[in-house]
Design a protein around this motif. Structure first.
Motif, mmCIF file in Angstrom:
data_model
loop_
_atom_site.group_PDB
_atom_site.id
_atom_site.type_symbol
_atom_site.label_atom_id
_atom_site.label_comp_id
_atom_site.label_asym_id
_atom_site.label_seq_id
_atom_site.Cartn_x
_atom_site.Cartn_y
_atom_site.Cartn_z
ATOM 1 N N CYS A 154 0.823 -1.215 0.000
ATOM 2 C CA CYS A 154 0.000 0.000 0.000
ATOM 3 C C CYS A 154 0.857 1.266 0.000
ATOM 4 C CB CYS A 154 -0.931 0.001 1.212
ATOM 5 S SG CYS A 154 -2.217 -1.249 1.146
ATOM 6 N N CYS A 155 1.951 1.256 0.758
ATOM 7 C CA CYS A 155 2.810 2.443 0.825
ATOM 8 C C CYS A 155 3.536 2.680 -0.499
ATOM 9 C CB CYS A 155 3.815 2.303 1.962
ATOM 10 S SG CYS A 155 3.084 2.544 3.592
ATOM 11 N N GLY A 162 1.061 4.211 -2.692
ATOM 12 C CA GLY A 162 0.865 5.596 -2.285
ATOM 13 C C GLY A 162 1.940 6.518 -2.815
ATOM 14 N N GLY A 171 -7.049 4.298 -4.944
ATOM 15 C CA GLY A 171 -7.742 5.099 -3.949
ATOM 16 C C GLY A 171 -8.897 5.897 -4.527
ATOM 17 N N PRO A 203 -5.235 10.094 -0.814
ATOM 18 C CA PRO A 203 -5.980 8.996 -0.192
ATOM 19 C C PRO A 203 -5.227 7.672 -0.204
ATOM 20 C CG PRO A 203 -6.699 9.233 -2.443
ATOM 21 C CD PRO A 203 -5.600 10.261 -2.230
ATOM 22 N N GLY A 204 -4.041 7.634 -0.844
ATOM 23 C CA GLY A 204 -3.322 6.373 -0.947
ATOM 24 C C GLY A 204 -4.194 5.314 -1.587
ATOM 25 N N THR A 205 -4.318 4.153 -0.955
ATOM 26 C CA THR A 205 -5.138 3.067 -1.492
ATOM 27 C C THR A 205 -6.538 3.043 -0.888
ATOM 28 O OG1 THR A 205 -4.196 1.590 0.181
ATOM 29 C CG2 THR A 205 -3.126 1.622 -1.953
ATOM 30 N N PHE A 206 -6.918 4.102 -0.179
ATOM 31 C CA PHE A 206 -8.214 4.126 0.496
ATOM 32 C C PHE A 206 -9.153 5.132 -0.152
ATOM 33 C CE2 PHE A 206 -5.717 1.811 3.467
ATOM 34 C CZ PHE A 206 -6.601 0.991 4.131
ATOM 35 N N TRP A 250 -6.697 7.100 4.803
ATOM 36 C CA TRP A 250 -5.281 6.841 4.550
ATOM 37 C C TRP A 250 -4.429 7.272 5.738
ATOM 38 C CZ3 TRP A 250 -2.187 3.892 2.095
ATOM 39 C CH2 TRP A 250 -0.888 4.265 1.749
ATOM 40 N N ASN A 253 5.334 8.296 3.587
ATOM 41 C CA ASN A 253 3.963 8.569 3.158
ATOM 42 C C ASN A 253 3.263 9.541 4.095
ATOM 43 O OD1 ASN A 253 2.640 6.852 0.777
ATOM 44 N ND2 ASN A 253 4.276 5.621 1.692
ATOM 45 N N SER A 308 1.663 12.723 2.271
ATOM 46 C CA SER A 308 0.207 12.635 2.158
ATOM 47 C C SER A 308 -0.487 13.973 2.358
ATOM 48 C CB SER A 308 -0.338 11.631 3.176
ATOM 49 O OG SER A 308 -0.200 12.131 4.495
#
Length: 441
Positions: A110-111, A114, A149, A164-167, A173, A210, A214
């Motif tokens: 996920c990171c 991101g 995301g 939102p990264g992967t969310f 996130w 991240n 972010s």
């Protein structure tokens, strides 16, 4: 049921859990169900009803209040059984290690995604919210979605970034990064494998990077804060030298990955977080939310489950309360809020007592790190972590892991004793044969 094992573990948790459960059922039937069949206009002054971020005023309650209550009940207590599920799913030490390694792997994946998202926005492969005007420059939108995301904000012309990264949203996130810091820290200090300790250190470095890129104020301040808390409260400050590779790797990756694009990147992120803090102090925000909940009490049972829960707005209008403890107070009233906090405090206390009873350094390391997350989330008044994925799931799972660790430690001790007895019998048997050989000679 086949093995006749208890469902509620530890048993001591059953009393406080039953009290808040019964209160919520009474609230659901006496408040939500009543308003479902006897809708009334809510004339309490000062109640703000929101939908999709817009103020709607004070309408008559034509909402599906009972369905709102069911969803509010699910959000409040629906994930508690994960404690008991996890207790029985984590069967032994290899299962525990697999669990930690799986989470570290997910964090790294996920990171990396991101960072790729940020890189695509930075290089112009994704437009983001560039070119938007007025308030649109500062609002997350799905139209600006990039790679993975959901809604994001990327307006470099006004130094505004919320990834939102992967969310689904930047807020989710940010909390994922906070919980990921705990996951990677636990494995970095408690893993039995050198390879996985190194992987966890890489994951922790990626989490920190991240948190910087972010643009989320929560992640920027909370990730270093929770790492510091874990270092102090778990006694790992004595092993501070293990952080040297993390600090070096983070500094190197930040320098290589971002400095050539913008030498003042980290300073900009820090200045942005501080300026937002000054413009909208969290303390004033918390006070405002608490005053709102106190001012608009709906009686001894509160205003009803779900009426201030964000996800429940699919069934009708809600009063959007943006801090968790104020939301619980608004929905359940003073008695319900007291019962809920007694339950949470009891859970944190039992988890702490379990963690302190452990002797195995690996198990103690995992328990200490997970307990810090329980403590941090249970009492942090800012926003609503327990209503947010994945923290609302991780919280109860980690509690279940902690309560299972004494059983695993007992298994390990019994296995060592059995192995020692086997080795002793084998050595005695060998010595006996040796003596027979000598006498025959």
């Amino acid at each position: 049921r086949k093995k006749r094992l208890p469902i509620i573990v530890p048993k001591q948790l059953g009393t406080t859990l039953l009290l808040i459960f019964v209160f919520c059922v009474v609230c659901l039937l006496a408040v939500n169900l009543q308003r479902q069949f006897l809708p009334t206009c809510d004339s309490v002054a000062g109640i703000s009803v929101f939908r999709d971020g817009r103020l709607l005023g004070i309408p008559c309650r034509e909402s599906e209040t009972f369905l709102q209550g069911l969803l509010g009940f699910k959000v409040l207590l629906g994930y508690v059984p994960l404690i008991f599920c996890t207790y029985y799913l984590i069967k032994d030490k290899p299962t525990l290690l697999f669990f930690g390694r799986l989470l570290v792997t997910l964090v790294i994946i996920c990171c990396v995604l991101g960072l790729m998202q940020y890189w695509m926005l930075k290089t112009g492969r994704c437009v983001g919210t560039r070119g938007y005007v007025a308030d649109a420059l500062f609002k997350a939108t799905l139209e600006a979605r990039c790679l993975v995301g959901g809604g994001l904000v990327y307006s470099p012309e006004v130094n505004m970034i919320r990834l939102p990264g992967t969310f689904v949203s930047p807020w989710h996130w940010a909390w994922f990064l906070v919980s990921s810091a705990v996951i990677c820290y636990a494995s970095a200090f408690s893993e039995t494998s050198q390879k996985w300790r190194l992987a966890a250190l890489v994951g922790l470095t990626l989490v920190f990077i991240n948190a910087v890129v972010s643009g989320q104020r929560l992640a920027f301040f909370a990730v270093p804060m929770i790492i510091g808390l874990m270092t102090i409260l778990t006694g790992q400050i004595a092993n501070l030298k293990r952080f040297l590779p993390i600090i070096f790797a983070a500094a190197l990756l930040l320098a290589i990955g971002f400095s050539f694009l913008n030498p003042d990147f980290v300073q900009q992120r820090y200045d942005s977080a501080v300026s937002r803090w000054q413009q909208a102090p969290p303390t004033a925000f918390l006070q405002e939310q608490l005053d709102f909940a106190i001012r608009n009490q709906g009686g001894i049972l509160g205003r009803g489950l779900g009426v201030a829960t964000s996800s429940a707005r699919v069934f009708g209008d809600i009063s959007f309360v943006e801090t968790y403890h104020s939301k619980v107070l608004f929905e359940l009233g003073y008695i319900g809020f007291a019962l809920y906090m007694i339950f949470m405090t009891h859970l944190v206390y039992l988890a702490f007592r379990t963690y302190r009873s452990l002797k195995d350094p690996t198990l103690r390391g995992f328990a200490g790190s997970y307990w810090v997350l329980l403590l941090f989330v249970a009492y942090l008044p800012y926003w609503y972590a327990l209503d947010t994925d994945p923290v609302g799931v991780y919280y109860w799972i980690f509690a279940g892991v902690i309560f299972k660790l004494p059983v695993i430690e007992k298994q390990e001790k019994e296995a060592k004793i059995l192995a020692g007895e086997t080795a002793t019998k084998s050595s005695k048997k060998g010595l006996k044969f040796k003596r027979k050989g000598v006498s025959l000679a």
